[in-house]
Design a protein around this motif. Structure first.
Motif, short mmCIF file in Angstrom:
data_model
loop_
_atom_site.label_atom_id
_atom_site.label_comp_id
_atom_site.label_asym_id
_atom_site.label_seq_id
_atom_site.Cartn_x
_atom_site.Cartn_y
_atom_site.Cartn_z
N CYS A 122 0.95 -1.25 0.00
CA CYS A 122 -0.11 0.03 0.08
C CYS A 122 0.68 1.45 -0.02
O CYS A 122 1.80 1.47 0.79
CB CYS A 122 -1.09 0.11 1.27
N GLU A 153 1.40 -4.37 12.06
CA GLU A 153 2.00 -5.71 11.32
C GLU A 153 1.58 -5.51 9.88
O GLU A 153 1.17 -4.74 9.14
CB GLU A 153 1.28 -6.86 12.02
N GLY A 154 2.00 -6.64 9.14
CA GLY A 154 1.70 -6.85 7.62
C GLY A 154 0.50 -7.45 7.56
O GLY A 154 -0.48 -7.16 8.30
N GLU A 155 0.21 -8.43 6.60
CA GLU A 155 -1.02 -8.98 6.57
C GLU A 155 -1.25 -10.41 7.35
O GLU A 155 -0.47 -11.41 6.96
CB GLU A 155 -1.35 -9.19 5.19
N ASN A 188 -6.64 -7.54 4.34
CA ASN A 188 -6.81 -7.19 2.97
C ASN A 188 -7.58 -8.45 2.20
O ASN A 188 -8.00 -8.40 1.17
CB ASN A 188 -5.62 -7.19 2.39
S1 SF4 Z 1 0.31 -4.15 5.85
FE1 SF4 Z 1 -1.81 -3.43 5.52
S2 SF4 Z 1 -1.55 -1.36 4.95
FE2 SF4 Z 1 0.48 -2.20 4.87
S3 SF4 Z 1 0.74 -3.05 2.80
FE3 SF4 Z 1 -0.05 -4.65 3.93
S4 SF4 Z 1 -2.29 -4.50 3.52
FE4 SF4 Z 1 -1.39 -2.48 3.03
#
Ligand code: SF4
Length: 413
Positions: free
Chosen positions: A195, A246-248, A277
């Protein structure tokens, strides 16, 4: 209108009326489109950006380059960063100087003055007080952190979340240690999206990420310890995977599934939620069968073009609808974490696509959040010619599902 002088003092100027922005369009703002600035909102003085107002006599837009009180410069535009539970309906308006740097990852809402106080263009979209600033008691938080560290000495997540509470002032971590509302369960150091405005990892040199991403994958035991302690001590508790640090979470779905099974082997209380996501429908299906109660899908748009420009995903856009379908198939609750940007979110094609997505995916709720990004940077990044929208306030009224700002407790048993 309001502006700031060269020392950063913010003041109103009756000579010009408040003007705000929706996408690329400037709008004079009447008091009926404003609310008093909510407690806990912040005021930002914007470097190298000139304030804009409206001459009530001529109806002309005026760019203020000098302080009208002493003729001195420079003067600066100002904006408000709304406190939680409030959705912005207009962006602050300014004339950008050619040397202006990109602004950091905040939402810049229009600000004005009426009567004896600041006003802003926003609507309260959630009555929950869970993040209202004067409901946080740092004494209780510090005591909570001391007790959690004492009772769970080898739980790495406790140390991580204590840093989130004391370092970032993260409302979710503050609520955990204050023993109320929604508790955070961060788990994932990686992500399959990039993102533009990611708040946990930024590679661009334009702006920093407000938080640092977690560097380890906690054990299912560590996750379950945190979740169970919160669920067993809080009425209508919610615990959520997918946090700003955090990430995903779907990248570590197997760990999360084991943790959910551990939690549900001990209690059926509380709501287990996933902020995500929604990129991996099959993993979502596994978590739903394991006992996940609700899922919140993050998106800046229901149009593939606008979504892909911001999320830069390594997955297909229709994965979001498929993930929602997997949850709805098992009667679970699905909401959207909609990153609202006035002038884009309410634009004709965007609003129509949002309604279609909600309808076709069986979405139960929209959480109307504010997109934290420099407005000029975002619009240039999208690179679309966007016609004027219907207005965010009207869009919120027109969307026929539950509205809010926070993950609700879901009574499932
Ligand atoms: S952690 Fe969330 S905000 Fe960051 S790149 Fe992944 S989906 Fe997007």
């Amino acid at each position: 209108m309001v502006f700031a002088d060269s020392s950063g003092n913010i003041m109103d100027f009756e000579g010009l009326a408040m003007v705000a922005r929706s996408g690329d369009y400037l709008h004079p703002i009447g008091v009926e489109e404003t609310i008093s600035l909510p407690r806990g909102s912040q005021l930002y003085v914007l470097p190298d950006r000139y304030p804009i107002g409206l001459d009530r006599e001529t109806g002309e837009i005026v760019i203020l380059k000098e302080n009208p009180y002493d003729g001195k410069g420079p003067v600066y535009a100002v904006a408000s960063f709304l406190c939680a539970a409030h959705t912005n309906t207009y962006v602050a308006a300014w004339e950008r100087d050619e040397n202006a740097c990109t602004l950091p990852l905040y939402a810049y809402t229009a600000l004005g003055w009426w009567g004896d106080g600041f006003v802003t263009t926003a609507v309260r979209t959630d009555e929950s007080m869970r993040q209202d600033p004067d409901t946080f008691d740092m004494g209780k938080v510090e005591e909570g952190i001391r007790i959690w560290k004492h009772d769970l000495p080898d739980n790495r997540l406790v140390t991580h979340l204590a840093h989130c509470a004391q370092g970032y002032g993260c409302p979710a971590a503050l609520n955990l240690f204050q023993g109320r509302e929604e508790g955070p369960l961060p788990t994932s150091p990686s992500c399959n999206a990039r993102c533009v405005g990611c708040i946990s990892l930024q590679t661009s040199c334009s702006f920093p990420s407000p938080q640092q991403r977690i560097t380890f994958i906690p054990e299912p035991r560590e996750i379950a310890e945190i979740a169970l302690r919160h669920i067993m001590s809080v009425d209508e508790a919610v615990v959520s995977f997918g946090q700003g640090c955090e990430g995903e979470p779907l990248m570590v779905a197997d760990v999360i599934r084991e943790a959910i099974e551990l939690i549900r082997s001990k209690t059926d209380k509380g709501t287990i939620n996933l902020n995500t996501n929604a990129s991996l429908p099959l993993k979502v299906a596994e978590l739903a069968r394991a006992g996940l109660d609700s899922m919140r899908i993050s998106m800046n748009s229901a149009r593939k073009e606008t979504y892909n420009a911001y999320f830069r995903p390594q997955y297909e856009f229709n994965a979001l609808t498929e993930s929602a379908y997997e949850m709805k198939k098992l009667g679970k609750f699905v909401s959207i974490n909609l990153f609202v940007f006035p002038g884009v979110t309410d634009a004709p094609k965007e609003a129509a696509a949002l309604k279609d997505f909600i309808d076709s995916s069986g979405i139960d709720m929209v959480q109307w959040r504010n997109l934290n990004i420099d407005p000029d940077f975002y619009l240039e990044m999208l690179g679309q010619k966007i016609p004027s929208g219907m207005g965010i306030a009207r869009l919120i009224e027109e969307i026929p599902v539950r509205r809010g700002y926070f993950n609700p407790y879901i009574k499932t048993r």
